[in-house]
Structures are given as structure tokens and as C-alpha cells.
Write a protein that holds these residues in place. Structure first.
Motif, PDB file in Angstrom:
ATOM      1  N   PRO A 173      44.396  47.642  22.245  1.00  0.00           N
ATOM      2  CA  PRO A 173      43.930  47.086  20.929  1.00  0.00           C
ATOM      3  C   PRO A 173      45.099  46.846  20.187  1.00  0.00           C
ATOM      4  O   PRO A 173      46.056  47.302  20.217  1.00  0.00           O
ATOM      5  CB  PRO A 173      43.298  48.393  20.452  1.00  0.00           C
ATOM      6  N   LEU A 174      45.330  45.949  19.214  1.00  0.00           N
ATOM      7  CA  LEU A 174      46.425  45.503  18.470  1.00  0.00           C
ATOM      8  C   LEU A 174      47.167  46.739  17.902  1.00  0.00           C
ATOM      9  O   LEU A 174      48.398  46.953  17.858  1.00  0.00           O
ATOM     10  CB  LEU A 174      46.020  44.646  17.212  1.00  0.00           C
ATOM     11  N   VAL A 175      46.634  47.677  17.376  1.00  0.00           N
ATOM     12  CA  VAL A 175      47.460  48.746  16.890  1.00  0.00           C
ATOM     13  C   VAL A 175      47.912  49.800  17.629  1.00  0.00           C
ATOM     14  O   VAL A 175      48.765  50.640  17.381  1.00  0.00           O
ATOM     15  CB  VAL A 175      46.333  49.824  15.913  1.00  0.00           C
ATOM     16  N   PHE A 176      47.521  49.466  19.108  1.00  0.00           N
ATOM     17  CA  PHE A 176      48.490  50.289  20.017  1.00  0.00           C
ATOM     18  C   PHE A 176      49.392  49.551  20.661  1.00  0.00           C
ATOM     19  O   PHE A 176      50.253  49.856  21.505  1.00  0.00           O
ATOM     20  CB  PHE A 176      47.385  50.880  21.073  1.00  0.00           C
ATOM     21  N   GLN A 177      49.348  48.198  20.211  1.00  0.00           N
ATOM     22  CA  GLN A 177      50.769  47.385  20.747  1.00  0.00           C
ATOM     23  C   GLN A 177      51.964  47.783  20.060  1.00  0.00           C
ATOM     24  O   GLN A 177      52.759  46.826  19.318  1.00  0.00           O
ATOM     25  CB  GLN A 177      50.441  45.968  20.612  1.00  0.00           C
ATOM     26  N   LYS A 178      52.415  49.133  20.408  1.00  0.00           N
ATOM     27  CA  LYS A 178      53.815  49.594  19.672  1.00  0.00           C
ATOM     28  C   LYS A 178      54.168  50.291  20.484  1.00  0.00           C
ATOM     29  O   LYS A 178      53.541  51.160  21.654  1.00  0.00           O
ATOM     30  CB  LYS A 178      53.446  50.473  18.643  1.00  0.00           C
ATOM     31  N   GLY A 179      55.620  50.934  20.326  1.00  0.00           N
ATOM     32  CA  GLY A 179      55.920  52.311  21.356  1.00  0.00           C
ATOM     33  C   GLY A 179      55.348  53.312  20.990  1.00  0.00           C
ATOM     34  O   GLY A 179      54.752  53.537  20.103  1.00  0.00           O
ATOM     35  N   ALA A 180      55.420  54.235  22.009  1.00  0.00           N
ATOM     36  CA  ALA A 180      54.796  55.712  21.664  1.00  0.00           C
ATOM     37  C   ALA A 180      55.355  56.217  20.546  1.00  0.00           C
ATOM     38  O   ALA A 180      54.668  57.050  19.917  1.00  0.00           O
ATOM     39  CB  ALA A 180      54.933  56.274  23.066  1.00  0.00           C
ATOM     40  N   ASN A 181      56.581  56.055  20.354  1.00  0.00           N
ATOM     41  CA  ASN A 181      57.254  56.391  19.214  1.00  0.00           C
ATOM     42  C   ASN A 181      58.323  55.291  19.222  1.00  0.00           C
ATOM     43  O   ASN A 181      59.013  54.845  19.992  1.00  0.00           O
ATOM     44  CB  ASN A 181      57.729  57.814  18.798  1.00  0.00           C
ATOM     45  N   PRO A 182      58.954  54.940  18.111  1.00  0.00           N
ATOM     46  CA  PRO A 182      59.856  53.956  17.975  1.00  0.00           C
ATOM     47  C   PRO A 182      61.113  54.165  18.794  1.00  0.00           C
ATOM     48  O   PRO A 182      61.588  53.372  19.387  1.00  0.00           O
ATOM     49  CB  PRO A 182      60.715  53.989  16.575  1.00  0.00           C
TER      50      PRO A 182
END
Ligand SMILES: CC(=O)N[C@@H](CC(=O)O)C(=O)NC[C@H](CC1(C(=O)N[C@@H](Cc2ccc(O)cc2)C(=O)O)CCCC1)C(=O)O
Ligand SMILES: [Zn+2]
Length: 616
Positions: A371-380
Motif C-alpha cells: 500500500p502506498l503509505v508503506f512504500q517507505k523505509g522501515a525507518n529513514p
């Protein structure tokens, strides 16, 4: 909270919530794609027109976020499962888009893009008609020149061309950003940035890591200072023990790899800098990126897709266009379009940067179906670590030999120590810099550091933690933080400090999974599909799980731990402790630069690290 209480009954129907998420994902991906395209067009062709279009798309994206957050707040989170609730919480956490006053929202966007434009088009005038940009001209001066006065001119010229133009814009940016995130209940922008690490004791954790790593840095600093004194003469160094900031081979003294030939303990050995060999073999930017792509493929990971090769900007344009040369990786949120923008120079440092940027792309590819909001690093910090983990294998003498960039590789102790020194100039030298940028910024956001103190507090941190001092007089009208990309570009920085610690945890875990036996610093996971599978499994999750769970799955522990980094550099620290004895450390207070003081700088006796700790 911006989401006011004045609304009716919350929606309890889970299938309605699922329908909302499906619609959100489709629409939000479109909005992200449009903004990325406009931002890309501006970054690869800085014109007023492109800036205007980008700002229009940014406003549209901010308004979309506001509306989505408002709609999401109408759902009852208590009836949802953890994953669905996690998505709703992230949809509502919209950062500075929470500014409800549209005039201020537009103004904030204008200020941010104005600051980035000033930085990206700045030129340092070393002589009236000789004005040079950072990339490649000033950067090349710092990597190649050993002329004390030429370096001062470049160092001062760059700060004169950036800081004063940015100081007031930055003050306004802070006020507007704080006002916006306070609508979401965050104390200030720094609190909002730290909240992405999801652990309340995050600040204490990074401070503890830094304190644990300080001895390693102080011993490297002492070695560098001793070698630099033989190059520039002892009288150029303040008695406080600081190293003048323009002598470390980098505009910000943040990594000292350009001085590897001067700093290696054993000089008779073949140079470890493969830049000359890359030039000799007519390396191109494309070849650099195909080399990186090949490594990911050797691990069984996802190759760069066709649009990457057709749409990336891998070299500085020669048609006179102004571009943002600072390298970056781009996700166009449509599952097929991913690009890198890099003004690639044919150097070892740019070979490493190519791996770093491709690490971002690999992460984008691995989590593209989340899902788009999970298309991020686990943390930066995770996002920053991926490419560097691969580069740790690439930079080993064995791997450099296997790709034909090093000819002789011997395993004797001197070569090993020389190699560890070359890695320390990149990884250990960076630690205080990676730590102090956001120490400064968090205090600016919280109001502890007032605008008239910006520069003074910046130099306090540079002197205390990095042990570097300004080579020329500084004043409150200077704004030296503005001379570093991430401040005018508003990119958080503690992510790099986190990455420089956890990348060694990941490296150790992947080396173990690849079946490697031996010292960590000679491990090369090339061709290990076991390592590649383990890494891919973590990257596929994106930010759908807490980073502590993902860290646990890969490394067997759920916290940041400097031990793998310390183990990697253990032989070097032993060498440095022997070489330095007690001659290391510096006075935490900046040396007195005022011209009235006698030729030599004052400052108390070079303190032992203990004094430093007591004072700090
Ligand atoms: C659209 C967008 O912005 N995308 C993000 C990625 C994302 O968030 O998805 C992005 O591309 N950010 C750019 C930034 C560039 C670099 C950087 O700024 N590095 C730091 C510190 C450092 C130095 C050495 C090193 O080995 C590792 C780190 C510096 O140079 O001071 C430049 C050289 C390397 C990385 C980056 O790639 O992190
Ligand atoms: Zn990065």
C-alpha cells in the motif's frame, strides 16, 4: 489536532474502510506521480517556469493529503486490524501539509524551493571573473588541491555564496513548518522528524551510540592531524587540537577519503584509490551504473527496469541547463518508473555513490506492491543503509580485483591496515558530522537556538564533536549550516548517522547468511543469493512493520548496535591506540580566531577525551 472533534458518528464498517483504502491508494499514487514528475522536471532544468509548475503540483498534493487525512479521521480505528490501523495513522500524519492557511502553505513551498534554488545555482567567486559551482569545480579543488590558501578561498567563497542569502529564508521556514506540524500535535518539526523512528528514547539511543564511537573517531582525528601537520606545517594548527575545517579533502570535512594516499599508515603499498584505474579504463557513467546493477543481480535481486536506463540523468547536462547536481534517487509511484539523477564524475567516490543511489531504487522496487503509505523505509536510516551495505562488499580489495580495478591484492597486515584506514576515512570520519547536523537543527526547531545564535551554535558543535575549527573568522551574519545541501534542501540527516551504524549490522548478518568465514572487513557477498533473499525479504516489507521487528528478523536483535562497526575496525583501533599513545583529543571550545590574538591560537591544553565528556 487539526482533525477537529466536531464531526458525527465514526464509521465502524471495516469493508467501508477497506474501500476507502483502495480508493486512497489509487488516487494518492496518481498525485505522487504527478508531483514527482514536476519535481524531476524542475530538478533537471531549473527555470522559473518549472519552479512554478512544481509549486502548483506541491500545493495540489498538500491539499489532497489534507482531504485524505480528514476523510480517514472519520473511521473508527478500534475495529480495524493492526495493518489497516497502521495505514490510517500514516494517512493522517501529513507533516507540514497540515497548514490550514492556504497563503502560508503556498509561502512555505515557495521558501523551500527558493532555498534549494539558491544552493543549487550558487557559485564561489575565487577571483572577480572566476566564479565556480560546487559540482564539479569546487569539489575537485577539495579532492585534489593541497594548497592551503586556495582551499581557504574555495571554503570561504562557497560559504559567502550560500549562507547570507539563506539565513532569513531559513528563519521563516522554521516558523511556518513548526506552525504546521503543531496542528498534528507535534511539539515542533524536530519532534515530527524523530517520530518517524517510532521509539520515544530515539534521541538518547543515538547519543549513546555516538558516545560509544567517539574514541574511534578521536584516534582517527589524531592520526589525520599528525599527517596534515607534515603537509601544511605545525604553525597552521591551533594549539586547541582542532583541525582547520578546509584541510580534510571535503567541503564540509565530512569524509576524508580524498586524503587516503597521505593518511595510509604504510605508504610503500600500492594505492587503494581506484580512480586512476577507472579513468585509465575509460569508465563512463553508464558503466559505473551497470557495475552496480550487476551486483544486485548477482544477489538475485531486482534489476534496474527499462525506464531507469531511458529516463535517468546520469551525467551533468552540457547544454548549459541549471540542474540540482546533488545526487538523488526517485520513485514515481507507478511501479515501473524509477530514476537516478547524478552529475557523475569518473571517481571511486562516485562509484560508491552510484551504489548508494541504486540501493534506494532497489528498495523502491522491492516494496512497490505495498500500500502506498508503506512504500517507505522501515525507518529513514534503513533506506540510507541499503546501497552502502552493498558498497561494503564492492570496496573490498578482493572485489575490486575481481572487477579489474585493482591488480595486486596482498593479505599482509600492512595492506589490511591500509585498507581499514581507507574505509575509516569514509565511515568513521563521517560519524560526528552525521550526528551533529540534526543536533543543531533539532535545537533550532525547538527554539533553543535563536536565529542570532545559528552560526555560533553550529561552530560549537563542529568544534566539540568533529574537532574541526573555522579557518577564517566567522560572524553571526554568516550562516554556515546553509553551505550544506540538506539544510536548504530541508532533508533530515540523522538518518545517515543511523545508517552508518546499522549498515554494519546488516553487513554482518548478510555475510553470516552467505556462509562467509573470516574478518568482517574482507567479506564480499557478491553472487550470494542467500544474502540477497534475506535482504529482499526485509526490503519487501517497506514500512508495513515496525523497524525493530524487521531488524530482529534480519540480524537477530531489535536495536541499533555499534558492535559490528567496532568489530570491523578493531585492528585499526589497536594500531591507532599504539601510534597515538595519549596524544589525541582536542579542546571542546573553538580556538580563538580574532586577529588581535598572537599568531598562535589560544585554547586550553589539548584536553583528554575525559575532559571533553565532562564539559559536554
Ligand atoms: C527524491 C529524493 O530525495 N530521494 C532521496 C532518497 C530517498 O529518500 O528515497 C535521495 O536520493 N536523497 C539524496 C541523497 C544524496 C547523497 C547524500 O546526500 N548523502 C549525504 C551523506 C552520505 C555521504 C556518503 C554516503 O556514502 C552516504 C551518505 C551527504 O552527501 O552528506 C549524496 C551522496 C550519497 C547520498 C541520498 O541519496 O541519500
Ligand atoms: Zn541516500
Amino acid at each position: 489536532l487539526m482533525i477537529s472533534e466536531t464531526r458525527g458518528e465514526l464509521i465502524n464498517n471495516v469493508s467501508a474502510a477497506e474501500a476507502f483504502l483502495a480508493t486512497y491508494n489509487a488516487e494518492a499514487s496518481q498525485v505522487s506521480n504527478r508531483y514527482a514528475e514536476a519535481s524531476w522536471t524542475y530538478n533537471t532544468n531549473i527555470t522559473e517556469y518549472n519552479q512554478e509548475i512544481m509549486l502548483k503540483e506541491r500545493l495540489a498534493a498538500d491539499k489532497f493529503s489534507q482531504e485524505a487525512a480528514w476523510n480517514a479521521s472519520g473511521y473508527n480505528l478500534t475495529v480495524m486490524d493492526a495493518t489497516m490501523r497502521r495505514q490510517f495513522v500514516k494517512i493522517m500524519d501529513i507533516g507540514t501539509a497540515a497548514q490550514t492557511n492556504e497563503t502560508k502553505l503556498i509561502h512555505l513551498g515557495q521558501i523551500e524551493s527558493e532555498m534549494e534554488t539558491i544552493y543549487s545555482t550558487a557559485k564561489a567567486c575565487l577571483a572577480p571573473e572566476k566564479c565556480l559551482p560546487l559540482d564539479p569545480d569546487l569539489t575537485r579543488i577539495f579532492t585534489t588541491s593541497r594548497d592551503y590558501d586556495q582551499l581557504i578561498a574555495a571554503w570561504k567563497g562557497w560559504r559567502d555564496a550560500t549562507g547570507p542569502k539563506l539565513k532569513n529564508l531559513y528563519t521563516e521556514f522554521v516558523t511556518l513548518s513548526n506552525e504546521a506540524v503543531r496542528n498534528l500535535g507535534h511539539a515542533d518539526l524536530g519532534a515530527y522528524w524523530r517520530s518517524r523512528y517510532d521509539t520515544p528514547e530515539f534521541e538518547a539511543d543515538v547519543q549513546a551510540l555516538f558516545d560509544q564511537l567517539r574514541p574511534l573517531y578521536e584516534h582517527l582525528h589524531a592520526h589525520a592531524r599528525r599527517r596534515l601537520k607534515t603537509i601544511y606545517g605545525k604553525d597552521k594548527f591551533p594549539s586547541s587540537g582542532h583541525i582547520p575545517a578546509h584541510l580534510l579533502g571535503n567541503m564540509w570535512a565530512q569524509q576524508w577519503s580524498s586524503l587516503v594516499d597521505e593518511f595510509v599508515p604504510y605508504k610503500g603499498k600500492p594505492s587503494l584509490d581506484v580512480t586512476p584505474e577507472m579513468v585509465h579504463q575509460n569508465y563512463t557513467a553508464e558503466k559505473i551504473f551497470h557495475t552496480a546493477d550487476n551486483f544486485f543481480q548477482s544477489l538475485g535481486m531486482i534489476p534496474m527496469p527499462e525506464p531507469f536506463w531511458n529516463k535517468s540523468m546520469l551525467k551533468k547536462p552540457t547544454d548549459g541547463r541549471d540542474v540540482v547536481c546533488h545526487a538523488s534517487a526517485w520513485d514515481f509511484s507507478n511501479g515501473i518508473d524509477f530514476r537516478i539523477k547524478q552529475c557523475t564524475d569518473i571517481t571511486q567516490q562516485h562509484l560508491e555513490t552510484a551504489h548508494h543511489e541504486m540501493g534506494h531504487i532497489e528498495y523502491y522496487l522491492q516494496y512497490k506492491d505495498q500500500p502506498l503509505v508503506f512504500q517507505k523505509g522501515a525507518n529513514p536510516g534503513f533506506h540510507e543503509a541499503v546501497g552502502d551495505v552493498i558498497a561494503l562488499s564492492v570496496q573490498t580489495p578482493e572485489h575490486m580485483k575481481s572487477i579489474g580495478l585493482l591488480h595486486s591484492v596482498s593479505n599482509d597486515t600492512e595492506t589490511d591496515i591500509n585498507f581499514l584506514m581507507s574505509m575509516a576515512l569514509q565511515k568513521i570520519a563521517f560519524l560526528p558530522f552525521g550526528f551533529l547536523i540534526d543536533q543543531w537543527r533539532w535545537r533550532v526547531f525547538s527554539g533553543d537556538t535563536k536565529p542570532e545564535q545559528y552560526n555560533e551554535h553550529w561552530w560549537n558543535l563542529r568544534c566539540r564533536y568533529q574537532g574541526v575549527s573555522a579557518p577564517v573568522e566567522r560572524s553571526a551574519s554568516d550562516f554556515d549550516p546553509g553551505a550544506k545541501f540538506h539544510i536548504p534542501a530541508n532533508t533530515p540527516y540523522i538518518r545517515y548517522f543511523v545508517s552508518f551504524v546499522i549498515q554494519f549490522q546488516f553487513h554482518k548478518a548478510l555475510c553470516d547468511k552467505s556462509g562467509y568465514i573470516g574478518p568482517l572487513h574482507r567479506c564480499d557477498i557478491y553472487n550470494s543469493t542467500e544474502a540477497g533473499t534475506a535482504l529482499s525479504e526485509m526490503l519487501k516489507l517497506g514500512s508495513s512493520k515496525p523497524w525493530t521487528d524487521e531488524m530482529q528478523n534480519l540480524t537477530g536483535q531489535a536495536k541499533m548496535d555499534a558492535q559490528p562497526l567496532m568489530d570491523y575496525f578493531k585492528p585499526l583501533l589497536e594500531y591507532l591506540r599504539k601510534e597515538n599513545g595519549n596524544d589525541y583529543g582536542w579542546d571542546p571550545i573553538c580556538p580563538d580566531l580574532t586577529p588581535t590574538s598572537s599568531g598562535r591560537n589560544h585554547g586550553s591544553k589539548v584536553s583528554s577525551p575525559l575532559t571533553t565528556l565532562l564539559i559536554s
